[in-house]
Structures are given as structure tokens and as C-alpha cells.
Write a protein that holds these residues in place. Structure first.
Motif, PDB file in Angstrom:
ATOM      1  N   PRO B  57       1.204  -1.292   0.344  1.00 41.84           N
ATOM      2  CA  PRO B  57      -0.085   0.292   0.114  1.00 41.84           C
ATOM      3  C   PRO B  57       1.183   1.561   0.323  1.00 41.84           C
ATOM      4  O   PRO B  57       0.375   2.507  -0.024  1.00 41.84           O
ATOM      5  CB  PRO B  57      -0.858  -0.181   1.183  1.00 41.84           C
ATOM      6  CG  PRO B  57       0.066  -1.075   2.243  1.00 41.84           C
ATOM      7  CD  PRO B  57       1.085  -1.910   1.129  1.00 41.84           C
ATOM      8  N   ASP B  58       2.047   1.214   0.355  1.00 38.93           N
ATOM      9  CA  ASP B  58       2.924   2.317   0.490  1.00 38.93           C
ATOM     10  C   ASP B  58       3.648   2.465  -1.287  1.00 38.93           C
ATOM     11  O   ASP B  58       4.846   3.405  -0.885  1.00 38.93           O
ATOM     12  CB  ASP B  58       3.572   2.520   1.567  1.00 38.93           C
ATOM     13  CG  ASP B  58       2.959   2.687   2.871  1.00 38.93           C
ATOM     14  OD1 ASP B  58       3.350   2.191   3.962  1.00 38.93           O
ATOM     15  OD2 ASP B  58       1.703   3.135   2.580  1.00 38.93           O
ATOM     16  N   GLU B  59       3.722   1.360  -1.533  1.00 38.87           N
ATOM     17  CA  GLU B  59       4.859   1.258  -3.039  1.00 38.87           C
ATOM     18  C   GLU B  59       4.421   2.498  -4.051  1.00 38.87           C
ATOM     19  O   GLU B  59       3.859   3.100  -3.975  1.00 38.87           O
ATOM     20  CB  GLU B  59       4.114   0.357  -3.433  1.00 38.87           C
ATOM     21  CG  GLU B  59       5.837   0.208  -4.692  1.00 38.87           C
ATOM     22  CD  GLU B  59       4.984  -1.067  -5.397  1.00 38.87           C
ATOM     23  OE1 GLU B  59       4.230  -2.005  -4.860  1.00 38.87           O
ATOM     24  OE2 GLU B  59       5.826  -1.817  -6.540  1.00 38.87           O
ATOM     25  N   GLN B  60       5.612   3.377  -4.093  1.00 39.11           N
ATOM     26  CA  GLN B  60       5.577   3.628  -5.328  1.00 39.11           C
ATOM     27  C   GLN B  60       5.789   3.364  -6.842  1.00 39.11           C
ATOM     28  O   GLN B  60       6.673   2.779  -6.867  1.00 39.11           O
ATOM     29  CB  GLN B  60       7.158   4.642  -5.259  1.00 39.11           C
ATOM     30  CG  GLN B  60       7.065   5.649  -6.583  1.00 39.11           C
ATOM     31  CD  GLN B  60       8.709   6.620  -6.533  1.00 39.11           C
ATOM     32  OE1 GLN B  60       7.891   7.449  -5.910  1.00 39.11           O
ATOM     33  NE2 GLN B  60       9.426   6.574  -7.247  1.00 39.11           N
ATOM     34  N   GLN B 135       2.148   7.495  -5.858  1.00 41.06           N
ATOM     35  CA  GLN B 135       3.291   7.166  -4.563  1.00 41.06           C
ATOM     36  C   GLN B 135       1.930   6.958  -3.518  1.00 41.06           C
ATOM     37  O   GLN B 135       0.906   7.838  -2.993  1.00 41.06           O
ATOM     38  CB  GLN B 135       4.083   8.596  -3.519  1.00 41.06           C
ATOM     39  CG  GLN B 135       5.069   8.649  -4.833  1.00 41.06           C
ATOM     40  CD  GLN B 135       5.944  10.566  -4.258  1.00 41.06           C
ATOM     41  OE1 GLN B 135       4.588  11.256  -4.076  1.00 41.06           O
ATOM     42  NE2 GLN B 135       6.965  10.671  -4.992  1.00 41.06           N
ATOM     43  N   GLY B 136       1.683   5.600  -2.996  1.00 42.05           N
ATOM     44  CA  GLY B 136       1.319   4.908  -2.324  1.00 42.05           C
ATOM     45  C   GLY B 136       0.889   5.488  -1.120  1.00 42.05           C
ATOM     46  O   GLY B 136      -0.490   5.601  -0.968  1.00 42.05           O
ATOM     47  N   ASP B 137       1.820   6.306  -0.379  1.00 36.17           N
ATOM     48  CA  ASP B 137       2.931   6.702   0.839  1.00 36.17           C
ATOM     49  C   ASP B 137       1.450   8.117   0.838  1.00 36.17           C
ATOM     50  O   ASP B 137       0.466   8.587   1.950  1.00 36.17           O
ATOM     51  CB  ASP B 137       3.168   7.361   1.702  1.00 36.17           C
ATOM     52  CG  ASP B 137       3.932   8.270   0.671  1.00 36.17           C
ATOM     53  OD1 ASP B 137       5.121   8.146   1.212  1.00 36.17           O
ATOM     54  OD2 ASP B 137       3.736   8.104  -0.810  1.00 36.17           O
ATOM     55  N   VAL B 138       1.063   8.917  -0.117  1.00 39.45           N
ATOM     56  CA  VAL B 138       0.350  10.304  -0.104  1.00 39.45           C
ATOM     57  C   VAL B 138      -1.136  10.014  -1.515  1.00 39.45           C
ATOM     58  O   VAL B 138      -1.480  10.380  -1.406  1.00 39.45           O
ATOM     59  CB  VAL B 138       1.510  11.164  -0.452  1.00 39.45           C
ATOM     60  CG1 VAL B 138       2.507  11.396   0.016  1.00 39.45           C
ATOM     61  CG2 VAL B 138       1.788  11.955  -2.219  1.00 39.45           C
ATOM     62  N   GLN B 139      -1.170   9.086  -1.815  1.00 42.84           N
ATOM     63  CA  GLN B 139      -2.026   8.792  -2.909  1.00 42.84           C
ATOM     64  C   GLN B 139      -2.721   7.181  -2.981  1.00 42.84           C
ATOM     65  O   GLN B 139      -2.846   6.657  -3.525  1.00 42.84           O
ATOM     66  CB  GLN B 139      -1.921   8.640  -4.029  1.00 42.84           C
ATOM     67  CG  GLN B 139      -0.875  10.415  -4.803  1.00 42.84           C
ATOM     68  CD  GLN B 139      -0.495  10.443  -6.248  1.00 42.84           C
ATOM     69  OE1 GLN B 139       1.104   9.995  -6.227  1.00 42.84           O
ATOM     70  NE2 GLN B 139      -1.187  10.968  -7.394  1.00 42.84           N
ATOM     71  N   ALA B 140      -3.208   7.197  -2.058  1.00 38.94           N
ATOM     72  CA  ALA B 140      -3.522   5.905  -1.456  1.00 38.94           C
ATOM     73  C   ALA B 140      -4.738   5.485  -2.444  1.00 38.94           C
ATOM     74  O   ALA B 140      -4.894   4.418  -2.878  1.00 38.94           O
ATOM     75  CB  ALA B 140      -4.104   5.593  -0.040  1.00 38.94           C
ATOM     76  N   SER B 144      -5.010   2.587  -4.405  1.00 37.37           N
ATOM     77  CA  SER B 144      -6.200   1.505  -4.603  1.00 37.37           C
ATOM     78  C   SER B 144      -6.833   0.705  -5.637  1.00 37.37           C
ATOM     79  O   SER B 144      -7.288  -0.448  -6.497  1.00 37.37           O
ATOM     80  CB  SER B 144      -7.359   1.415  -3.628  1.00 37.37           C
ATOM     81  OG  SER B 144      -7.613   2.764  -3.520  1.00 37.37           O
TER      82      SER B 144
END
Lengths: 154, 191
Positions: B57-60, B135-140, B144
Motif C-alpha cells: 500500500p505504500d509502494e511507489q 506514490q502509495g503513501d500520499v495517493q492511497a 488502490s
């Protein structure tokens, strides 16, 4: 005598052709400023400048004749130039690249406007021809049909 | 020949020759540019879409879209802008695209280079990669939505707009609504 007339006729025809090509090509190129960095001149300046210059040059070619001959030749050259401008505007259609130009280029009324603007070549070119005729008449000695020396000699 | 007639002949010949050269140059460009603008829709498209497998989930994640440009005309083409919207289709949502677009939108990718645009000379082909990074950490939410597969395959929808300049002219035009869809799916790109 007949050979002389043919030679003179061909010479005048060549002059008309050169005048038509020079005016039509430069005015046509000026009508498409987006496509050619070689010539940066607006259409109005091209019409006035080139038509007048070509008219004077054509008028200088007069031999011992009436002005009506110059007027006829300049008129024919103008018609040829306008035809060349129309060919330029419609070139993609004539080349078979585009069935119509409406989907790509300016509107039909704009293109028609460019062709109608080219009609101003006629009066300016004829005027230039008359000017050239007058210059030729004033430069030419009397034995060539000119007025130079004739008036002075009485 | 009298001197003034010679002057007239020289002037006429000079005007005709120079005018003819300029006219041929301009008319050739005009015809070629018109040909290009009429055929641009068939000349630009998608070559490949690379979507990496999402593992966390936090992957770029960087999505790559390869656009092809085939220029069969006699004048060059400069791509000054490519802008696309990337969607990941949800096959279980049977609504029309316009109705579900907001719920499947992932992000926007683009190429904007006015100073040194991608140039495709006359009668040439080429490609250009345009990437989109999530960017998974800011664009969850986006991540998803991206991480939606059916039988292990992605079903992306891409809508692209191209802005191009006809080389050597001041003509700037755009081609909009170039769409990529797939009925067979796209396998996750490894590596």
C-alpha cells in the motif's frame, strides 16, 4: 515583316507570362505567412509593390504602339496572377491531399477573401503599365517612336 | 535592345525567378502540412502500456505508456505536449464510462517540452515514453484503484491529448480524445 511581328508578339507574351508569374507567386506566398519563413511581407504590400513594379517593367517593353496594347497586356498578366493565387490557396485540394480544406484550414470565406483581395492586382498593375509606357515614351528617341528629341526638334 | 527595355526584362525575370522559388517552397510546405494535419489521427497511437505489479500500500509505482508516432508525410512533426488521463476499469461496474469515470480515475501523466520537443522528421516513425508515478503513501486512493485486476490482468483506459507543431511553420494544432482500451487485458509488467 511577318517574322518581326511574330517575334514581337512572342516577346510581349513572354513579358506577360513573367509578370503573371512574378505577381501571382509573391502574392500567393504572402497569403500563406504561416508556411514560409523565406518571405515576411504582408499581402497588401505584396500586391501594391510587386504589381506596380511588374507593371512598370512591362510598360517599359512597349515599342511604337498605342497605350491600349499595354493595358491589354497588363490586364492579361493580372488575370494570370489572380489564377496563380487561387491555385496557391487551393493547392492541397488540387494536389489530392484534402477533399476539402474546411476541416483543416481557415474557413471558406477567409480563403475566398484572399482570392478577392488579389483582385486589387488588376488596377495597380494596369496603372504600373501606364506609368511604364509613359516612361518608355519619354526615354525613347524619336526614331523608336518616343517623344524624346521629337518635341525638342519641333 | 534599348536600355530601358533591358532594365524591364531584368526586373521581370528577377521577380519571376525569386517569386517562383519562394512560391514553390511555401506551396510545398502548405500541401505537406495539410496532409499531416489530416492524417494525424492515424499517425499517433499507443504502442505499449507497462503497469507494474502492486505489492504494497505504500509502494511507489511508475506506469509507462509508449506512444508511437508514424509520420508518412513530407514535413516534420514536433510533439510539444502529451497529456493523458489514466483510468483502471472495474469490470464489475457495468455503468457507462462517463458515469463511472470519477470512481476509476487513477491519475494524469504528461510530457511538456516547448524548448526541445520530440521531433519526428518527414517519413519517419518513432516512439516516446510518458510515465505516470503513483506514490502509495500520499495517493492511497489512486494506488488502490490502480491495483485492480481480473484474472491477474489489468484493464486500463487511457485518454490522451496531443499538441504538435508542424516543423518549420507556425502551425500548432492538437489531437484530442485518443483512447486506449483493451478487451483482453494487460499483464503486469515485470522488471
Amino acid at each position: 515583316m511577318k517574322a518581326d511581328r511574330i517575334r514581337i508578339g512572342l516577346f510581349h507574351a513572354l513579358g506577360v507570362l513573367l509578370a503573371a508569374v512574378s505577381m501571382g507567386s509573391i502574392v500567393g506566398a504572402a497569403s500563406l505567412p504561416e508556411y514560409g519563413p523565406l518571405l515576411r511581407i504582408d499581402v497588401g504590400s505584396a500586391i501594391i509593390g510587386v504589381s506596380l513594379l511588374a507593371g512598370i517593367a512591362l510598360g517599359l517593353q512597349t515599342s511604337d504602339e498605342e497605350p491600349s496594347g499595354v493595358i491589354l497586356r497588363t490586364f492579361l498578366a493580372s488575370v494570370g496572377a489572380i489564377a496563380l493565387v487561387a491555385v496557391t490557396i487551393l493547392a492541397p485540394m488540387l494536389a489530392g491531399v484534402a477533399p476539402t480544406l474546411d476541416a483543416v484550414d481557415s474557413s471558406g470565406s477567409t480563403r475566398l477573401g484572399l482570392i478577392f483581395t488579389a483582385l486589387f492586382i488588376v488596377p495597380i498593375h494596369v496603372l504600373g503599365g501606364v506609368i511604364g509606357f509613359g516612361l518608355a515614351d519619354s526615354f525613347a528617341p524619336a526614331e523608336y517612336g518616343g517623344s524624346r528629341g521629337r518635341l525638342e526638334g519641333g | 535592345m534599348i536600355w530601358y527595355r533591358q532594365v524591364g526584362v531584368v526586373v521581370l525575370a528577377g521577380l519571376a525567378v525569386s517569386g517562383g522559388v519562394v512560391w514553390a517552397h511555401v506551396t510545398d510546405r502548405y500541401i505537406a502540412a495539410t496532409d499531416l494535419r489530416l492524417r494525424i489521427g492515424d499517425s499517433i497511437g499507443y504502442e505499449a502500456v507497462h503497469i507494474p505489479r502492486v505489492t504494497g500500500p505504500d509502494e511507489q509505482v511508475t506506469i509507462g505508456v509508449l506512444f508511437y508516432v508514424a509520420n508518412p508525410t513530407g514535413i516534420g512533426l514536433e510533439l510539444t505536449q502529451i497529456a493523458y488521463q489514466f483510468y483502471m476499469d472495474n469490470l464489475t461496474d457495468t455503468r457507462a464510462f462517463l458515469e463511472k469515470a470519477d470512481s476509476i480515475f487513477v491519475g494524469r501523466g504528461g510530457y511538456f517540452s516547448q524548448e526541445s520537443p520530440a521531433t519526428f522528421p518527414a517519413r519517419s516513425t518513432g516512439g516516446i515514453w510518458v510515465n505516470l508515478t503513483i506514490q502509495g503513501d500520499v495517493q492511497a486512493v489512486a494506488l488502490s484503484r490502480l491495483n485492480l485486476t481480473f484474472n491477474g490482468l489489468y484493464y486500463p483506459i487511457i485518454i490522451t491529448e496531443f499538441v504538435y507543431r508542424v516543423q518549420g511553420t507556425t502551425i500548432v494544432d492538437r489531437e484530442v480524445g485518443v483512447v486506449f482500451t483493451t478487451s483482453t487485458g494487460v499483464a503486469p509488467h515485470e522488471g
